[in-house]
Structures are given as structure tokens and as C-alpha cells.
Motif scaffolding. Sequence first.
Motif, PDB file in Angstrom:
ATOM      1  N   GLY A 107       0.794  -1.220   0.000  1.00 48.13           N
ATOM      2  CA  GLY A 107       0.000   0.000   0.000  1.00 48.13           C
ATOM      3  C   GLY A 107       0.832   1.278   0.000  1.00 48.13           C
ATOM      4  N   GLU A 108       2.130   1.168  -0.006  1.00 48.67           N
ATOM      5  CA  GLU A 108       2.996   2.353   0.063  1.00 48.67           C
ATOM      6  C   GLU A 108       3.251   2.933  -1.329  1.00 48.67           C
ATOM      7  N   ASP A 109       3.732   4.167  -1.353  1.00 47.15           N
ATOM      8  CA  ASP A 109       4.179   4.652  -2.659  1.00 47.15           C
ATOM      9  C   ASP A 109       5.531   4.022  -2.971  1.00 47.15           C
ATOM     10  N   LEU A 110       5.904   4.076  -4.254  1.00 48.41           N
ATOM     11  CA  LEU A 110       7.042   3.276  -4.706  1.00 48.41           C
ATOM     12  C   LEU A 110       8.353   3.639  -4.017  1.00 48.41           C
ATOM     13  N   SER A 111       8.582   4.930  -3.807  1.00 44.13           N
ATOM     14  CA  SER A 111       9.892   5.291  -3.255  1.00 44.13           C
ATOM     15  C   SER A 111      10.019   4.788  -1.817  1.00 44.13           C
ATOM     16  N   LYS A 112       8.918   4.814  -1.063  1.00 43.53           N
ATOM     17  CA  LYS A 112       8.973   4.305   0.306  1.00 43.53           C
ATOM     18  C   LYS A 112       9.174   2.773   0.288  1.00 43.53           C
ATOM     19  N   LEU A 113       8.452   2.123  -0.615  1.00 44.97           N
ATOM     20  CA  LEU A 113       8.575   0.673  -0.763  1.00 44.97           C
ATOM     21  C   LEU A 113      10.032   0.285  -1.053  1.00 44.97           C
ATOM     22  N   VAL A 114      10.629   0.973  -2.019  1.00 46.62           N
ATOM     23  CA  VAL A 114      12.010   0.663  -2.397  1.00 46.62           C
ATOM     24  C   VAL A 114      12.971   0.984  -1.253  1.00 46.62           C
ATOM     25  N   TYR A 115      12.649   2.021  -0.494  1.00 45.33           N
ATOM     26  CA  TYR A 115      13.494   2.341   0.659  1.00 45.33           C
ATOM     27  C   TYR A 115      13.477   1.206   1.691  1.00 45.33           C
ATOM     28  N   VAL A 116      12.290   0.713   1.999  1.00 49.43           N
ATOM     29  CA  VAL A 116      12.194  -0.375   2.987  1.00 49.43           C
ATOM     30  C   VAL A 116      12.931  -1.614   2.447  1.00 49.43           C
ATOM     31  N   LEU A 117      12.793  -1.883   1.139  1.00 43.76           N
ATOM     32  CA  LEU A 117      13.521  -3.018   0.544  1.00 43.76           C
ATOM     33  C   LEU A 117      15.022  -2.862   0.771  1.00 43.76           C
ATOM     34  N   SER A 118      15.526  -1.641   0.562  1.00 41.27           N
ATOM     35  CA  SER A 118      16.977  -1.451   0.699  1.00 41.27           C
ATOM     36  C   SER A 118      17.404  -1.695   2.151  1.00 41.27           C
ATOM     37  N   GLU A 119      16.518  -1.358   3.103  1.00 42.19           N
ATOM     38  CA  GLU A 119      16.821  -1.634   4.518  1.00 42.19           C
ATOM     39  C   GLU A 119      16.951  -3.131   4.765  1.00 42.19           C
ATOM     40  N   LEU A 120      16.297  -3.926   3.914  1.00 42.05           N
ATOM     41  CA  LEU A 120      16.334  -5.384   4.075  1.00 42.05           C
ATOM     42  C   LEU A 120      17.416  -6.009   3.193  1.00 42.05           C
ATOM     43  N   GLY A 121      18.228  -5.172   2.570  1.00 37.87           N
ATOM     44  CA  GLY A 121      19.316  -5.681   1.740  1.00 37.87           C
ATOM     45  C   GLY A 121      18.889  -6.030   0.329  1.00 37.87           C
ATOM     46  N   VAL A 122      17.686  -5.620  -0.051  1.00 32.46           N
ATOM     47  CA  VAL A 122      17.227  -5.891  -1.417  1.00 32.46           C
ATOM     48  C   VAL A 122      17.521  -4.652  -2.263  1.00 32.46           C
ATOM     49  N   LYS A 123      18.405  -4.833  -3.266  1.00 29.88           N
ATOM     50  CA  LYS A 123      18.789  -3.720  -4.115  1.00 29.88           C
ATOM     51  C   LYS A 123      17.694  -3.517  -5.161  1.00 29.88           C
ATOM     52  N   ALA A 124      17.064  -2.364  -5.133  1.00 29.59           N
ATOM     53  CA  ALA A 124      15.962  -2.110  -6.069  1.00 29.59           C
ATOM     54  C   ALA A 124      15.917  -0.628  -6.424  1.00 29.59           C
ATOM     55  N   ARG A 125      15.291  -0.305  -7.553  1.00 27.51           N
ATOM     56  CA  ARG A 125      15.119   1.113  -7.899  1.00 27.51           C
ATOM     57  C   ARG A 125      13.789   1.332  -8.607  1.00 27.51           C
ATOM     58  N   VAL A 126      13.263   2.528  -8.383  1.00 29.61           N
ATOM     59  CA  VAL A 126      12.021   2.915  -9.060  1.00 29.61           C
ATOM     60  C   VAL A 126      12.401   3.371 -10.457  1.00 29.61           C
ATOM     61  N   LEU A 127      11.671   2.906 -11.463  1.00 34.04           N
ATOM     62  CA  LEU A 127      12.006   3.270 -12.846  1.00 34.04           C
ATOM     63  C   LEU A 127      11.386   4.618 -13.203  1.00 34.04           C
ATOM     64  N   GLN A 128      12.128   5.433 -13.932  1.00 37.80           N
ATOM     65  CA  GLN A 128      11.619   6.740 -14.373  1.00 37.80           C
ATOM     66  C   GLN A 128      10.352   6.546 -15.202  1.00 37.80           C
ATOM     67  N   ALA A 129      10.447   5.586 -16.116  1.00 36.86           N
ATOM     68  CA  ALA A 129       9.276   5.250 -16.925  1.00 36.86           C
ATOM     69  C   ALA A 129       9.109   3.742 -16.843  1.00 36.86           C
ATOM     70  N   LYS A 130       7.872   3.291 -16.782  1.00 40.25           N
ATOM     71  CA  LYS A 130       7.635   1.851 -16.662  1.00 40.25           C
ATOM     72  C   LYS A 130       8.245   1.096 -17.845  1.00 40.25           C
ATOM     73  N   VAL A 131       8.723  -0.105 -17.593  1.00 38.33           N
ATOM     74  CA  VAL A 131       9.237  -0.953 -18.660  1.00 38.33           C
ATOM     75  C   VAL A 131       8.272  -2.134 -18.804  1.00 38.33           C
ATOM     76  N   HIS A 132       7.627  -2.205 -19.958  1.00 39.39           N
ATOM     77  CA  HIS A 132       6.613  -3.238 -20.182  1.00 39.39           C
ATOM     78  C   HIS A 132       5.620  -3.293 -19.020  1.00 39.39           C
ATOM     79  N   GLY A 133       5.260  -2.139 -18.522  1.00 35.26           N
ATOM     80  CA  GLY A 133       4.264  -2.062 -17.459  1.00 35.26           C
ATOM     81  C   GLY A 133       4.830  -2.221 -16.057  1.00 35.26           C
ATOM     82  N   TYR A 134       6.123  -2.514 -15.942  1.00 32.80           N
ATOM     83  CA  TYR A 134       6.712  -2.718 -14.611  1.00 32.80           C
ATOM     84  C   TYR A 134       7.336  -1.430 -14.075  1.00 32.80           C
TER      85      TYR A 134
END
Lengths: 376, 373
Positions: A107-134
Motif C-alpha cells: 500500500g505504500e508509494d514506490l519510493s517508500k517501498l524501495v526504501y524499505v527493501l533497501s533496509e532489508l538488503g534488497v537492491k531495487a530502484r524505481v524506474l523513471q518510466a515503466k518498462v513493459h508495465g513494470y
Amino acid sequence: MKTELLLTTEDLRKYPFVSKAFERVRSLNLTLADLASHPLRNVIERAAAYVKAAVNGSEPPPPSDDSEEEVLAFAVALILLKAVGDRSLTRKLAVIFSRRVGRFLAGEDLSKLVYVLSELGVKARVLQAKVHGYPVAVHVLSYLESTPERAGHWKLVHRLVERGWVYVSKLEAARLGEEALKKFIERKVEEIKLDEVSMPDAVYRLVEGLSAEWGARIKELRERWAPEGLEASEDAFPPCIKAIVEDLKAGKNVPHSARFALASFLLSIGMSVDEVLEVFRAAPDFNEKIARYQVEHIAGMRGSGKKYTPYKCDNMRTLGLCVAECGVKHPLQYYWKALRRQKAPSAARGSRARRGPAEAPHLVEGDSNGPSTRPG
Amino acid sequence: MGQAPDPVKVGRKYFEWYYRSADPRDFSVTSLPSREFAFSYFGEEGMRRHISFGGLEELAEHLRTAIPRHAFYSTAYYRDPGAKDMEEKGWLGADLVFDIDVDHVETPCKELHDKWICKSCGASGWGSVERCPRCGSEAIERHTWVCETCINVARDEVLKLVDFLEMDFGFSRHELLVTFSGHRGFHVHLESPEVRELSQDSRREIVDYVKGLGLDARFLTAKTRGGYKLRYEAPLGWYGRLARWALIKVGSENPVLSLSEWRSIVEESVTREAAAVDEKVTIDTKRLIRLPNSLHGKTGLKVAPFSVDELENTSIIDRAKVFTEGEVAVRLEEGPKRVLDVDLGSGGVLTLPTYAALYLLLNGAKLLKFEQR
């Protein structure tokens, strides 16, 4: 600084595992004795409620309105788990707690979601523009370590992968966070160094009570899932194991990995080393001395004393030993199911329908790694 | 040396010359003190394990004085690599490694140098068989040899693997250490810190990916009017590889096909594009693997390191052969028709380059004479 913007105090109620929360706990400089006394009793009670939820397999209590209390309670719950000292209970709490966090994350916005992931050691980034809907890219190694399944649409071969990044949906990103948190909690509990001598009496009694409840629960679950008095039955073997037995009987030269799979399987269902050797006697190159040494090694009677568990289905598949699609994740799971069906057809089906497989205790633990350390 | 040369004596002499004259830096291994080493020696059965060295000079000294026939080191890092017990060693992590071996790949040249003997009925022949064509037994004894053709086939598999590691996994080719195994294949090592703690499950997924294992048309395609199309039109991952084969086979990158037609494109694509790695080696996080620049005791060839660029444009055998000076007169009673880059015809008295004669001797060819010229 970005952290401050992204996570509010309110968020710490939902995510009491982030480094900021742990720093807060540390800065308060409290001892268990402080927590055991009024007015911080609430913290201990809340922590105990978390552990009890794990014992009973029920939903965890909703986060406290007071973020400080929640953050402390989470840290204390981990300490209680360490004190009980049973990894399967830790895993239980990790599962129910992470499931809830997964729902929050979705339920979070993407940047907060990705931030929490990074706290868990999951390297992730929000895409500037979706890639194939992702909307999110997760680093492939993080993806592999946190994927909930290695089959179906989660299997890496079926994903859009580009130069080290896997494209995922928001919901999938939240799910990866959930899995990463499970491992994170288990690792945290493992790392805790507990000084049991200085533990306040009140906490000590609490831990004893929780241990007793968990012990009773485990016994109840085990009796339901692996009834005593069932004898090893070849009819209940999964197709992969049957195939190896057939190959041996036919005098074929069976590879090392298949021998390991068979021996560890037979030992796991309760056969003795001698009984296992009888099965191997059919092999064209059978040498009792060598075979006995190897089987005893797998049984944990030699070397490190580690008892090896059989390969799970994923590994059997990779090694080319899987011969059928049985709908289970582990050959032993197939066996116990088949055995129960054989011995008590109606009762077994009834209990499964009522309870669901999620409640099965972890009869199979540890990684299935053959004892081979041979030159490549 | 008169007749029936002794491989142990002769081999040790050549290996001793190599290890005494080699530059110690050739044997440098990252985090050397955290690795386990293992060796087997001339004239000895089995392997001595759980050996550790404080530094490169200690390792080089051991090579110079003990003259191993085979030298291995662990892909894993340990707190105490010399401990006898796996638990006591204290596993800290492991490189990600891949093993490519032509034993697992069809090559046209096996008829020229590989021999099989059925242990059940005694039948024998040239080439490679899974089971005895006469009695069906799987108890087969194999005498295998390697030639330039085999090595080039293995090299092509490495290049396929590199494509996956670069394009899909995002590793740089400069992070990859490729070594010729000294026999019939290659090892690819990745030592970056981010791979060290990868679980066995993750390593298995990587293997499945580069081998195309578990690719399922049901998950790769989506239903559309009149059949199925690829879920994504993108030159990425396996979707890109499938599109390429769809174009070759059907003339369009994303045609509408039935599921079974897609399955055959998947099959074709896997056959052509997947890298034939040995899954056991990659999954095992406590593996021993050949030490770069050591000699292989069955071939006398060097475990030569290559960069990916070199792999593409260098002769592997030229780099791997060590004993290039002089010639040896041999009498070959029975053996392969071709090894490495040398034709042996039907045997008999031959004058061969030293490295080829040594290979024949070390790998158990029947020789009745071995005279260094």
C-alpha cells in the motif's frame, strides 16, 4: 537525510525493523530489567503477544499506536525468541510478521517501498518510466535471494531480465520484501548474544512459559502430521526415488547424486544404515565397506556429525533426477502424504482440509547439500 | 629411456622442471590464506586435502618441492581452511563458478580419439556411448582424449555462458576469470563480493537460467486471438532468444502459434543458445577446483587463464602447452588417431612434439618407447 523524508515516526510502527528503529532502541539504552518494570511493562507484554501469536499460528496483534512502544516490543520479541532458542518458532514469527509487513508495503508509494527493501538488503530502484508495465527493477541477485518461489512466473527464466536487473510489479516488490524480511528476522535473532544470567526473573519466567506452550504445540502438530507406528513402505515412495531403486535393481550405474538422494531419503524415513545398504547391494559396483562409510556419513554418524536431508524437488529437477510432476516441493512430503493416505484414508484427508498444510511443522530442515566436495 | 616408460618417473621430471622455473606470481589466488588447497602427487593414490598456506610464497615453495601431479583450491573462503572438519572450517562464502566439459557435449571428433569398453560383455569401440550397443549395459569404461576440435566446442559453450553473464546478469567480462581446465573444458570464476554469499538455491536458479531449464511455454506466452504470442516483445532475457528463433523458424519475431509450436521453438532455442555447464559444480559451495597455471596430471597441459577477449581470438592449445621444446620418439602400440593438434595416424614409431608425447604417456596410452630428442 533522504531517510528522514521517507520514513515518518508513524511508519516505524509498521516497519520497526529498519535501521532507524534499531538506532532508536539503542539510544534509549534500556535493559531488560527496565522493561520488566512498570511503566514499560506494556512493551514486554506486547512482545510476548507477538511470540504467542507465532506459537498459535494466529495473526500478530496490530501495531501499537505508540511507535516507540512498537519499536521496543519488536526488538524484545526477537530477544524472547532467542531465549526460547527454537529456530522453528523464530521462523513462525518471521512468517506471520512478514506477511503483515508485505500487506503494508503493497500500500505504500514506490519510493517508500524501495526504501524499505533497501533496509532489508534488497537492491531495487524505481524506474523513471515503466518498462513493459513494470514500475520497479530489482537487482537479479537480490531477486534470486528473496524470490518466494523458484517456479512458475517467479522462475527467473520466465522474467524480463536486463543487464542484472529484473523488472517487477509493485505487488511483486512487496512480496520480495516480505521474503527478505523473513530471512532478516531469522538472521537478527541468530546474531543476538544473550546473557541469561542477568535476565530478570519476570522475563525468565515468561520465556519458560512460552517455551512450554511451544513444546506442547509442536508435540500436537507432530502427532497429527507424522503418526507413530507407520512403517516404511515402498509403495509410498515418490516416482523419483522409485526410479532410482528400479535403476539399481536393473544393475544400472547410478550417478553419485542419485545415490545420495536415495540414501538420504531412506534414512530420513527411518530406515537403518543396514537396511539402506541392502537396497544398494544391487548396484553393479557395490562395495560394502565404501558404501557403509558413505551411508554412515549421510546419516551423520561420521565426519561433522551433520545428518543430511534429501534434495528438495527443485534440486532433483536441476540434477535431472525428477521424473514426474507430483505437486509437492519435497520428496519426503510426497512420502508422508502417500503414507497417511494408505494407512488412514478418510482421517488424513479430513485433517488436511481442516487445518491446511501451512500448519505442518518443519520436519525437513537445513539445506540439502550432498557431502561431495570433489575436484571439478 | 628404453622401453615401457614409467609415467610417474617421467611425468615428475617434467613437472619438476615446470614448477621450478615458473614465476610464483602465476599461482596467485585472491584471498589465498582463506582457501583450502588439495593435491595429489606422483606415485601416490588419492588426494591430500585440508592444506592451507599463509601466502603466495608458501604455496609456490610447496609446488617447487612437492611437485604435485594435480593441484586444487577451494572456491570457498574459510575462517580456518586447514581444519579437517567441514564445520570447523567455518564457511565464509564462495566464488560463483561454472564448469564446462566436452564430456557432456556432442562433438564430431570423439570417433577419432575416444574409446569405450563394456565391462559386462567386453565389447569395445571408438566414439562415445551411453550404454553398450551390444548388451545394453551401462557399465562402460572410457578412455577419453582431447583434440583441438573438442576444445573449440567447449570454448563456444563458454562464450554462450559469457553472453548470459553479461547481457542478463549484468556482470562485466572483466570480472570473469576463464581458465582452460587442462583437459576437456573450461572453468569460469566470478569472485566479486556480491556473489560470495549467494545461497545454493540462488546458484541453482542461475544454472537453470543459463541452461534454459524449466522454460515453460505456458508462462512465456499469453493467449491472443487464434493462439499464443510471447508475453513480451523485447530483446531481453529468454524472450529475446525465443524471438530470435521464432524469426528464424517462422519468419516473425512474435508470431501467433499454438502452445505446442511454441514448445518446439523453446526446445530449439535451448538447444542452440543454452550453455552446457555442469550444474553440480555451480551449486556446490564447497568445491575444489584446479589452481590456475598448475599442470593437469593427465595431460601435462597448463590450466591457462584467459580473458574473454583472448578466448575469442587465441589458440587455446598454444597457450596451454608447456613442453614445446624438442621432440620425443615414441612407439605407440595402441591409442587415439588424433590428440591436441597432432595427428597420430595408426600409431607405431613416431617422432612427436614433447607435449604430445607426454600427454600420451600421462593419459595411459600404450607406449613402448619414450626418447627425448
